[in-house]
Design a protein around this motif. Structure first.
Motif, PDB file in Angstrom:
ATOM      1  N   ASP A 535       0.848  -1.209   0.000  1.00 22.86           N
ATOM      2  CA  ASP A 535       0.000   0.000   0.000  1.00 22.86           C
ATOM      3  C   ASP A 535       0.880   1.255   0.000  1.00 22.86           C
ATOM      4  OD1 ASP A 535      -2.233  -1.539   0.056  1.00 22.86           O
ATOM      5  OD2 ASP A 535      -2.683  -1.228   2.202  1.00 22.86           O
ATOM      6  N   ALA A 536       1.932   1.218   0.840  1.00 27.84           N
ATOM      7  CA  ALA A 536       2.805   2.394   0.957  1.00 27.84           C
ATOM      8  C   ALA A 536       3.506   2.677  -0.371  1.00 27.84           C
ATOM      9  CB  ALA A 536       3.841   2.162   2.058  1.00 27.84           C
ATOM     10  N   ILE A 537       3.893   1.606  -1.087  1.00 28.74           N
ATOM     11  CA  ILE A 537       4.570   1.789  -2.374  1.00 28.74           C
ATOM     12  C   ILE A 537       3.583   2.358  -3.395  1.00 28.74           C
ATOM     13  CG2 ILE A 537       5.610   0.555  -4.336  1.00 28.74           C
ATOM     14  CD1 ILE A 537       6.894  -1.313  -2.199  1.00 28.74           C
ATOM     15  N   SER A 538       2.367   1.805  -3.392  1.00 29.65           N
ATOM     16  CA  SER A 538       1.365   2.285  -4.344  1.00 29.65           C
ATOM     17  C   SER A 538       1.094   3.756  -4.109  1.00 29.65           C
ATOM     18  CB  SER A 538       0.064   1.498  -4.195  1.00 29.65           C
ATOM     19  OG  SER A 538       0.315   0.148  -4.423  1.00 29.65           O
ATOM     20  N   ASP A 539       1.017   4.138  -2.817  1.00 30.48           N
ATOM     21  CA  ASP A 539       0.748   5.548  -2.491  1.00 30.48           C
ATOM     22  C   ASP A 539       1.889   6.438  -2.968  1.00 30.48           C
ATOM     23  OD1 ASP A 539      -1.547   4.761  -1.376  1.00 30.48           O
ATOM     24  OD2 ASP A 539      -0.905   4.947   0.741  1.00 30.48           O
ATOM     25  N   ALA A 540       3.104   5.905  -2.876  1.00 33.13           N
ATOM     26  CA  ALA A 540       4.264   6.725  -3.213  1.00 33.13           C
ATOM     27  C   ALA A 540       4.351   7.014  -4.720  1.00 33.13           C
ATOM     28  CB  ALA A 540       5.533   6.021  -2.749  1.00 33.13           C
ATOM     29  N   GLY A 541       3.627   6.224  -5.525  1.00 29.92           N
ATOM     30  CA  GLY A 541       3.643   6.469  -6.967  1.00 29.92           C
ATOM     31  C   GLY A 541       4.889   5.915  -7.612  1.00 29.92           C
ATOM     32  N   ILE A 542       5.493   6.709  -8.546  1.00 24.89           N
ATOM     33  CA  ILE A 542       6.650   6.204  -9.292  1.00 24.89           C
ATOM     34  C   ILE A 542       7.877   6.021  -8.398  1.00 24.89           C
ATOM     35  CG2 ILE A 542       6.190   6.864 -11.703  1.00 24.89           C
ATOM     36  CD1 ILE A 542       7.573   9.550 -10.899  1.00 24.89           C
ATOM     37  N   GLY A 543       8.868   5.328  -8.894  1.00 24.11           N
ATOM     38  CA  GLY A 543      10.085   5.051  -8.129  1.00 24.11           C
ATOM     39  C   GLY A 543      10.253   3.552  -8.033  1.00 24.11           C
ATOM     40  N   LYS A 544      11.242   3.144  -7.239  1.00 26.94           N
ATOM     41  CA  LYS A 544      11.496   1.714  -7.045  1.00 26.94           C
ATOM     42  C   LYS A 544      10.300   1.078  -6.344  1.00 26.94           C
ATOM     43  CE  LYS A 544      16.272   0.410  -6.198  1.00 26.94           C
ATOM     44  NZ  LYS A 544      17.092   0.196  -5.008  1.00 26.94           N
ATOM     45  N   ARG A 545       9.894  -0.115  -6.800  1.00 30.93           N
ATOM     46  CA  ARG A 545       8.735  -0.759  -6.182  1.00 30.93           C
ATOM     47  C   ARG A 545       9.171  -2.146  -5.667  1.00 30.93           C
ATOM     48  NH1 ARG A 545       4.080   1.816  -7.799  1.00 30.93           N
ATOM     49  NH2 ARG A 545       2.774  -0.059  -7.704  1.00 30.93           N
ATOM     50  N   GLU A 546       9.738  -2.129  -4.495  1.00 34.37           N
ATOM     51  CA  GLU A 546      10.279  -3.386  -3.958  1.00 34.37           C
ATOM     52  C   GLU A 546       9.841  -3.591  -2.489  1.00 34.37           C
ATOM     53  OE1 GLU A 546      14.447  -3.164  -6.465  1.00 34.37           O
ATOM     54  OE2 GLU A 546      14.513  -3.163  -4.259  1.00 34.37           O
ATOM     55  N   VAL A 547       9.478  -4.854  -2.230  1.00 33.62           N
ATOM     56  CA  VAL A 547       9.236  -5.256  -0.826  1.00 33.62           C
ATOM     57  C   VAL A 547      10.160  -6.444  -0.563  1.00 33.62           C
ATOM     58  CG1 VAL A 547       7.601  -6.212   0.838  1.00 33.62           C
ATOM     59  CG2 VAL A 547       6.830  -4.506  -0.812  1.00 33.62           C
ATOM     60  N   THR A 548      10.943  -6.320   0.479  1.00 33.88           N
ATOM     61  CA  THR A 548      11.886  -7.395   0.780  1.00 33.88           C
ATOM     62  C   THR A 548      11.588  -7.975   2.166  1.00 33.88           C
ATOM     63  OG1 THR A 548      13.491  -6.136  -0.454  1.00 33.88           O
ATOM     64  CG2 THR A 548      14.337  -7.979   0.835  1.00 33.88           C
ATOM     65  N   VAL A 549      11.503  -9.294   2.178  1.00 31.62           N
ATOM     66  CA  VAL A 549      11.317  -9.983   3.474  1.00 31.62           C
ATOM     67  C   VAL A 549      12.554 -10.839   3.706  1.00 31.62           C
ATOM     68  CG1 VAL A 549       9.865 -11.561   4.811  1.00 31.62           C
ATOM     69  CG2 VAL A 549       8.825 -10.053   3.104  1.00 31.62           C
ATOM     70  N   SER A 550      13.126 -10.726   4.905  1.00 30.82           N
ATOM     71  CA  SER A 550      14.296 -11.567   5.202  1.00 30.82           C
ATOM     72  C   SER A 550      14.181 -12.110   6.632  1.00 30.82           C
ATOM     73  CB  SER A 550      15.577 -10.746   5.057  1.00 30.82           C
ATOM     74  OG  SER A 550      15.561  -9.696   6.000  1.00 30.82           O
ATOM     75  N   THR A 551      14.857 -13.225   6.852  1.00 29.27           N
ATOM     76  CA  THR A 551      14.909 -13.764   8.232  1.00 29.27           C
ATOM     77  C   THR A 551      16.365 -13.947   8.611  1.00 29.27           C
ATOM     78  OG1 THR A 551      14.845 -16.044   7.484  1.00 29.27           O
ATOM     79  CG2 THR A 551      12.725 -15.040   8.001  1.00 29.27           C
ATOM     80  N   GLN A 552      16.646 -13.802   9.876  1.00 34.49           N
ATOM     81  CA  GLN A 552      17.989 -14.111  10.367  1.00 34.49           C
ATOM     82  C   GLN A 552      17.926 -14.439  11.862  1.00 34.49           C
ATOM     83  OE1 GLN A 552      18.408 -10.976   8.226  1.00 34.49           O
ATOM     84  NE2 GLN A 552      16.748 -10.294   9.571  1.00 34.49           N
ATOM     85  N   ARG A 553      19.052 -14.983  12.300  1.00 32.89           N
ATOM     86  CA  ARG A 553      19.128 -15.291  13.732  1.00 32.89           C
ATOM     87  C   ARG A 553      19.957 -14.201  14.413  1.00 32.89           C
ATOM     88  NH1 ARG A 553      19.758 -20.839  16.956  1.00 32.89           N
ATOM     89  NH2 ARG A 553      20.125 -19.874  18.973  1.00 32.89           N
ATOM     90  N   ALA A 554      19.457 -13.634  15.480  1.00 32.14           N
ATOM     91  CA  ALA A 554      20.209 -12.626  16.243  1.00 32.14           C
ATOM     92  C   ALA A 554      20.273 -13.099  17.685  1.00 32.14           C
ATOM     93  CB  ALA A 554      19.510 -11.274  16.155  1.00 32.14           C
ATOM     94  N   GLY A 555      21.405 -13.692  18.038  1.00 32.80           N
ATOM     95  CA  GLY A 555      21.538 -14.254  19.398  1.00 32.80           C
ATOM     96  C   GLY A 555      20.559 -15.408  19.557  1.00 32.80           C
ATOM     97  N   ASN A 556      19.770 -15.328  20.623  1.00 36.78           N
ATOM     98  CA  ASN A 556      18.791 -16.406  20.803  1.00 36.78           C
ATOM     99  C   ASN A 556      17.408 -15.964  20.330  1.00 36.78           C
ATOM    100  OD1 ASN A 556      18.396 -14.567  22.721  1.00 36.78           O
ATOM    101  ND2 ASN A 556      18.366 -15.977  24.479  1.00 36.78           N
ATOM    102  N   GLN A 557      17.435 -15.075  19.325  1.00 37.03           N
ATOM    103  CA  GLN A 557      16.161 -14.625  18.773  1.00 37.03           C
ATOM    104  C   GLN A 557      16.137 -14.821  17.261  1.00 37.03           C
ATOM    105  OE1 GLN A 557      15.784 -10.596  20.394  1.00 37.03           O
ATOM    106  NE2 GLN A 557      14.074 -11.457  21.586  1.00 37.03           N
ATOM    107  N   ALA A 558      14.933 -15.090  16.783  1.00 25.65           N
ATOM    108  CA  ALA A 558      14.747 -15.151  15.328  1.00 25.65           C
ATOM    109  C   ALA A 558      14.204 -13.782  14.906  1.00 25.65           C
ATOM    110  CB  ALA A 558      13.757 -16.241  14.980  1.00 25.65           C
TER     111      ALA A 558
END
Ligand code: ADP
Length: 627
Positions: A535-558
């Motif tokens: 929604d935020a990208i659509s509102d922003a109009g032109i420009g880069k249109r990317e959504v990135t999802v990533s996972t990682q481990r940070a200490g004893n947390q995901a």
């Protein structure tokens, strides 16, 4: 015969002065204690003991009489004491030397009053008074009335006698222990003791055969102790007196009584208060105070000038029965057996009386503790209820929210389903055409069928995922792998992104991330965040249109990070985006992030929002790794 203590009134002047000075000082000090000014001249009191100064019962009478005399006397007193040890012996030697000794002590300085304690002393005083103190008033006290030589009484004499009632004493035994079959009488072998043995025998005759009487007068005390330790049941011991036993051994009667008490396997009875309180059960008895108060009254009267002849007392009988509670307990005597008007002494305070404060304190602590514990348990139960309830509410709310999220996915789902269904149709038509040929290419048909099966599976998978997300299930906790769960959610929303011309990329970490929780609810959170990002990208109009999802481990947390290239959030909105009903969208509900945060917190995790330096938003979810 022997004299014990006693300073000569005449004799060395210096000694006399010193003696008088000490006596006056002591008396003055004692008198001071009761704030009674001493006046007048020193009064001299001569006390004659029968068996020795520490021989019970007379020692206790003498002690009380002296203490009372000193307390009540308005004059300074000089009390001198002598004991007639000869009373113990069966064949007393000549008394003359002792008489002469006393004579030399007191001639020229007569005592103001003579007190004889007990029968032997009374007899001695009566016999030698003409020689020793012819005109001195004589008080014969603590003596049984039968032992007074009435014929030899003078006007100068006062008798404070007691009356022994052996029938009453023995009836007391039968009253409290009605099963008593025999009574062993402990008595020594001195002339006085022999006299009393005969008296007891004579007095008890009327009792007849009711109780067998056993006499220990011809036994050594050692033998008495032996027998007393092995008495047959239903036997009682009657303590008469023990000054000299049959073996000629002299005893201090209270020490002897205590030794008897220590070994006896039967209760001991006596009729003298001085023997009560240590060893005897009790019953009617002579009280020291009754004799001592009369004696002191007579002595003070005489010292004050009263005529002895004017002072007359009846022999004192037994006082109301008294019992030793400890002995009653020991011999299993019920208090209901005691005669009316009895007094029970030496009660041991029970645990409640002894430790009342401690018990109250401990009980109070227990009560407070029990109250706290039950309060805490109640609180814990309430919390559990609240937790379960809130999870159910959360599950319901999340379910509703999921419908609205999935509503937004309708296009993508339709697209996802249309694609395989379209391919299936095309492939089926192609297969039909191929089959119409004379020699159909079987291999190709097989290939087409394989494609149909693949497309069908694709469509089924879409439906399965959808059903999984829309399924109404209670919040349930299980161990699941986070990378796969996030991947599935992305699979659902991918077509939407494609339709919106947004590049949705997923970069899972290469290590497994096991977390505990409800995977469907977590997928809902991911979907929400991705749709918001789009929604935020659509509102922003032109420009880069990317959504990135990533996972990682940070200490004893995901950690799950979702970034977009949209317009980001206004700095003032950053703190509010998780508030319920906060929205900047015309059709928005403002519940997506509020529900997301509730779900993540129910998983003991955190969710935060930030703006990226290059523009766009970053949402970070952290969940504890399952141990
Ligand atoms: P809704 O989507 O119905 O508005 P949400 O709770 O999901 O409700 O979002 C609340 C608000 O947070 C949005 O209206 C928007 O202003 C802001 N927001 C959420 N995600 C983003 C994002 N990725 N970029 C910019 N703003 C966002």
């Amino acid at each position: 015969m022997s004299s014990v203590s006693g300073r000569p009134w005449p004799g060395a002047a210096a000694l006399l002065c010193l003696g008088l000075f000490v006596a006056v000082c002591l008396s003055a000090e004692r008198a001071g204690a009761v704030e009674r000014p001493l006046r007048g001249e020193l009064k001299r009191v001569l006390v004659l003991h029968s068996f020795g100064r520490e021989f019970r019962p007379w020692s206790e009478y003498a002690r009380d009489i002296k203490a009372e005399l000193e307390r009540q006397s308005p004059w300074p007193l000089d009390i001198q004491e002598h004991a007639l040890l000869t009373a113990r012996f069966n064949n007393p030697g000549p008394e003359a030397p002792f008489v002469e000794y006393l004579h030399s002590l007191y001639q020229g300085a007569m005592p103001d009053v003579v007190l004889s304690i007990g029968a032997p002393a009374a007899r001695f005083a009566q016999r030698y008074r003409a020689r020793l103190f012819p005109n001195t008033p004589l008080i014969l006290t603590a003596v049984e009335h039968r032992l007074i030589d009435r014929a030899d009484l003078r006007d100068n004499d006062v008798v404070v006698a007691i009356r022994n009632d052996f029938v009453a004493a023995f009836e007391n035994i039968q009253q409290v222990l009605p099963d008593t079959k025999s009574v062993a009488v402990v008595i020594g072998a001195s002339p006085l003791e022999k006299f009393w043995m005969e008296e007891v025998k004579r007095e008890l005759k009327p009792l007849g055969e009711r109780v067998e009487l056993v006499w220990y007068s011809d036994l050594s005390f050692e033998e008495i102790l032996k027998r007393a330790s092995k008495l047959p049941p239903h036997t009682a011991l009657f303590w008469g007196l023990m000054s000299v036993d049959a073996a000629g051994v002299v005893h201090e009667s209270d020490i002897a009584l205590r030794s008897l008490h220590a070994v006896a396997n039967a209760p001991i009875f006596s009729y003298q208060e001085p023997f009560f309180g240590d060893s005897t059960v009790g019953g009617p008895m002579h009280l020291i105070s009754e004799t001592s108060s009369r004696t002191v009254k007579a002595a003070i009267g005489i010292l004050g000038g009263a005529k002895p002849v004017s002072i007359n007392y009846e022999p004192i009988g037994f006082a109301a029965p008294r019992y030793d509670w400890r002995e009653l307990q020991r011999w299993g005597i019920s208090e209901s057996r005691l005669p009316p008007g009895s007094e029970v002494l030496f009660r041991e305070p029970n645990i409640w009386v002894r430790y009342r404060w401690q018990i109250l304190m401990v009980s109070a602590v227990f009560l407070v503790q029990a109250g706290l514990i039950s309060g805490l348990l109640h609180e814990r139960r309430r919390r559990r209820f609240a937790e379960v309830e809130s999870r159910q509410r959360l599950a319901e709310l999340a379910h509703v929210n999921r419908f609205s999220t999935v509503g937004e996915l309708t296009t993508s789902i339709a697209h996802e389903l249309n694609q395989p269904l379209g391919s299936i149709l095309t492939n089926a038509e192609t297969a039909e055409l191929l089959l119409k040929a004379k020699s159909p290419d079987i291999d190709e048909i097989r290939q087409i069928l394989a494609d149909i099966r693949r497309d069908d599976q694709r469509a089924s998978e879409v439906i399965r995922r959808l059903r999984a997300v829309l399924k109404k299930t209670p919040f349930e906790v299980k161990d699941f792998e986070l990378n796969d769960t996030v991947g599935e959610a992305i699979g659902l929303v991918k077509a939407v992104a494609g339709g919106r011309r947004i590049a949705l990329s997923y970069m899972p970490t290469l290590v497994d991330l096991h977390v505990k929780g409800d995977p469907v609810q977590l997928q809902q959170v991911i979907l929400n965040l991705i749709i918001n990002a789009m929604d935020a990208i659509s509102d922003a109009g032109i420009g880069k249109r990317e959504v990135t999802v990533s996972t990682q481990r940070a200490g004893n947390q995901a950690e799950i990070r979702i970034t977009d290239t949209g317009s980001g959030m206004a700095a003032s909105d950053l703190a509010k985006v998780f508030d319920p009903f906060f929205t900047t969208k015309p059709q928005g509900m403002g519940m997506g992030l509020a529900i997301a945060r509730t779900i993540i917190e129910a998983h003991h995790g955190t969710i935060s929002a930030a703006n990226l330096p290059a523009g766009g938003a970053l949402f970070t979810i952290r969940l504890p790794i399952a141990s």
